[in-house]
Design a protein around this motif. Structure first.
Motif, PDB file in Angstrom:
ATOM      1  N   ALA A 179      -4.849   0.099   1.909  1.00 25.28           N
ATOM      2  CA  ALA A 179      -4.089   0.233   3.148  1.00 25.28           C
ATOM      3  C   ALA A 179      -4.810  -0.473   4.298  1.00 25.28           C
ATOM      4  CB  ALA A 179      -3.848   1.703   3.475  1.00 25.28           C
ATOM      5  N   ALA A 180      -6.097  -0.223   4.452  1.00 28.28           N
ATOM      6  CA  ALA A 180      -6.859  -0.858   5.534  1.00 28.28           C
ATOM      7  C   ALA A 180      -6.956  -2.369   5.322  1.00 28.28           C
ATOM      8  CB  ALA A 180      -8.251  -0.234   5.627  1.00 28.28           C
TER       9      ALA A 180
ATOM     10  N   GLU B 171       1.358   9.229  -6.064  1.00 32.93           N
ATOM     11  CA  GLU B 171       0.956  10.460  -5.369  1.00 32.93           C
ATOM     12  C   GLU B 171       1.104  11.731  -6.194  1.00 32.93           C
ATOM     13  OE1 GLU B 171       3.082  10.610  -1.691  1.00 32.93           O
ATOM     14  OE2 GLU B 171       5.030  10.526  -2.660  1.00 32.93           O
TER      15      GLU B 171
ATOM     16  N   LYS C 190       1.002   3.981  -3.056  1.00 38.56           N
ATOM     17  CA  LYS C 190       0.689   5.382  -2.767  1.00 38.56           C
ATOM     18  C   LYS C 190       1.838   6.290  -3.230  1.00 38.56           C
ATOM     19  CE  LYS C 190      -0.552   8.538   0.941  1.00 38.56           C
ATOM     20  NZ  LYS C 190      -0.743   8.724   2.374  1.00 38.56           N
TER      21      LYS C 190
ATOM     22  N   PRO D 135       0.810  -1.229   0.000  1.00 38.64           N
ATOM     23  CA  PRO D 135       0.000   0.000   0.000  1.00 38.64           C
ATOM     24  C   PRO D 135       0.845   1.282   0.000  1.00 38.64           C
ATOM     25  CG  PRO D 135      -0.970  -1.596   1.478  1.00 38.64           C
ATOM     26  CD  PRO D 135       0.371  -2.156   1.059  1.00 38.64           C
ATOM     27  N   ASN D 136       1.892   1.335   0.786  1.00 37.08           N
ATOM     28  CA  ASN D 136       2.744   2.531   0.791  1.00 37.08           C
ATOM     29  C   ASN D 136       3.498   2.690  -0.516  1.00 37.08           C
ATOM     30  OD1 ASN D 136       2.024   3.507   3.319  1.00 37.08           O
ATOM     31  ND2 ASN D 136       3.565   2.280   4.365  1.00 37.08           N
TER      32      ASN D 136
ATOM     33  N   LYS E   4      -7.591   7.749  -4.629  1.00 39.10           N
ATOM     34  CA  LYS E   4      -7.398   7.825  -3.179  1.00 39.10           C
ATOM     35  C   LYS E   4      -8.319   6.842  -2.462  1.00 39.10           C
ATOM     36  CE  LYS E   4      -7.248  11.027   0.761  1.00 39.10           C
ATOM     37  NZ  LYS E   4      -7.545   9.975   1.688  1.00 39.10           N
ATOM     38  N   LEU E   5      -9.522   6.667  -2.971  1.00 36.05           N
ATOM     39  CA  LEU E   5     -10.455   5.711  -2.364  1.00 36.05           C
ATOM     40  C   LEU E   5      -9.870   4.302  -2.363  1.00 36.05           C
ATOM     41  CD1 LEU E   5     -13.771   6.944  -4.017  1.00 36.05           C
ATOM     42  CD2 LEU E   5     -13.013   7.333  -1.658  1.00 36.05           C
ATOM     43  N   SER E   6      -9.298   3.905  -3.476  1.00 41.47           N
ATOM     44  CA  SER E   6      -8.725   2.563  -3.567  1.00 41.47           C
ATOM     45  C   SER E   6      -7.420   2.443  -2.793  1.00 41.47           C
ATOM     46  CB  SER E   6      -8.532   2.157  -5.027  1.00 41.47           C
ATOM     47  OG  SER E   6      -9.783   1.782  -5.574  1.00 41.47           O
ATOM     48  N   LEU E   7      -6.640   3.519  -2.753  1.00 40.24           N
ATOM     49  CA  LEU E   7      -5.402   3.479  -1.964  1.00 40.24           C
ATOM     50  C   LEU E   7      -5.717   3.347  -0.472  1.00 40.24           C
ATOM     51  CD1 LEU E   7      -3.356   6.215  -3.845  1.00 40.24           C
ATOM     52  CD2 LEU E   7      -2.982   3.730  -3.926  1.00 40.24           C
ATOM     53  N   ASP E   8      -6.742   4.067  -0.007  1.00 39.28           N
ATOM     54  CA  ASP E   8      -7.156   3.964   1.397  1.00 39.28           C
ATOM     55  C   ASP E   8      -7.722   2.572   1.697  1.00 39.28           C
ATOM     56  OD1 ASP E   8      -6.373   6.598   1.786  1.00 39.28           O
ATOM     57  OD2 ASP E   8      -8.423   7.399   1.769  1.00 39.28           O
ATOM     58  N   LEU E   9      -8.526   2.068   0.793  1.00 38.32           N
ATOM     59  CA  LEU E   9      -9.082   0.729   0.957  1.00 38.32           C
ATOM     60  C   LEU E   9      -7.966  -0.309   1.021  1.00 38.32           C
ATOM     61  CD1 LEU E   9     -11.384  -1.348   1.025  1.00 38.32           C
ATOM     62  CD2 LEU E   9     -11.521  -1.140  -1.472  1.00 38.32           C
TER      63      LEU E   9
END
Length: 174
Positions: free
Chosen positions: A117-118, A43, A39, A35-36, A110-115
């Motif tokens: 990561a979680a 970015e 991102k 995930p990082n 961003k929605l998919s990157l946040d998803l």
């Protein structure tokens, strides 16, 4: 680069002859890092860059970003099924159709990157509870017509993340 190199920039996945705790730990760490890495790779990309394809006839970088959590959500569920059920038959999905949905083609990454990561936090927490013998558990993939071990799938999904990360980094550094 030829089309095969564009399609498989890190080569295709192969299962090593030896699968042990050391290999499992390497692959879990790669899943944890993705995930990082994704991102960071995306970015500073503009909409124009996100709308580029990584190869002729391939998905846009935006679709690739949305595809990774789509795929890894399915993987997480399959892992949980294989641990909690006896050789379950998993439900395949049409990844190419998922990539054509509106939010995958045009949505904010961003929605998919946040998803992602979680999801990876939860998936890695789960993976770290498994014993090496748990990776011998299997599920049936009806579209492939065979049983797949969690050991093989751990490696496949570690590879999958790096595979799509390379699609992005190779495209934006051209």
């Amino acid at each position: 680069m030829d089309l095969e190199q564009l399609k498989y920039p890190i080569g295709q996945f192969y299962m090593p002859e030896v699968f042990d705790q050391k290999q499992a730990d390497i692959w879990v760490a790669e899943i944890e890092a993705l995930p990082n890495q994704l991102k960071t790779a995306t970015e500073n990309l503009s909409d124009e860059e996100l709308n580029q394809t990584y190869r002729p006839g391939g998905w846009t970088l935006r679709q690739v970003v949305h595809h990774v959590p789509d795929s890894h959500i399915n993987a997480y569920i399959r892992f949980k099924q294989a641990i909690t059920e006896d050789i379950p038959v998993i439900r395949p999905y049409y990844e190419e159709r998922w990539a054509e949905t509106g939010e995958a083609k045009f949505g904010d990454i961003k929605l998919s990157l946040d998803l992602l990561a979680a999801l990876h936090q939860r998936w890695v927490a789960f993976l770290k509870t498994l014993k090496i013998e748990d990776y011998q558990r299997r599920y049936i993939h009806p579209a492939q017509g065979k049983e797949l071990s969690l050991a093989n799938m751990l490696g496949m999904y570690a590879w999958h993340g790096k595979h799509h990360l390379a699609h992005i980094t190779n495209t934006v550094t051209k």
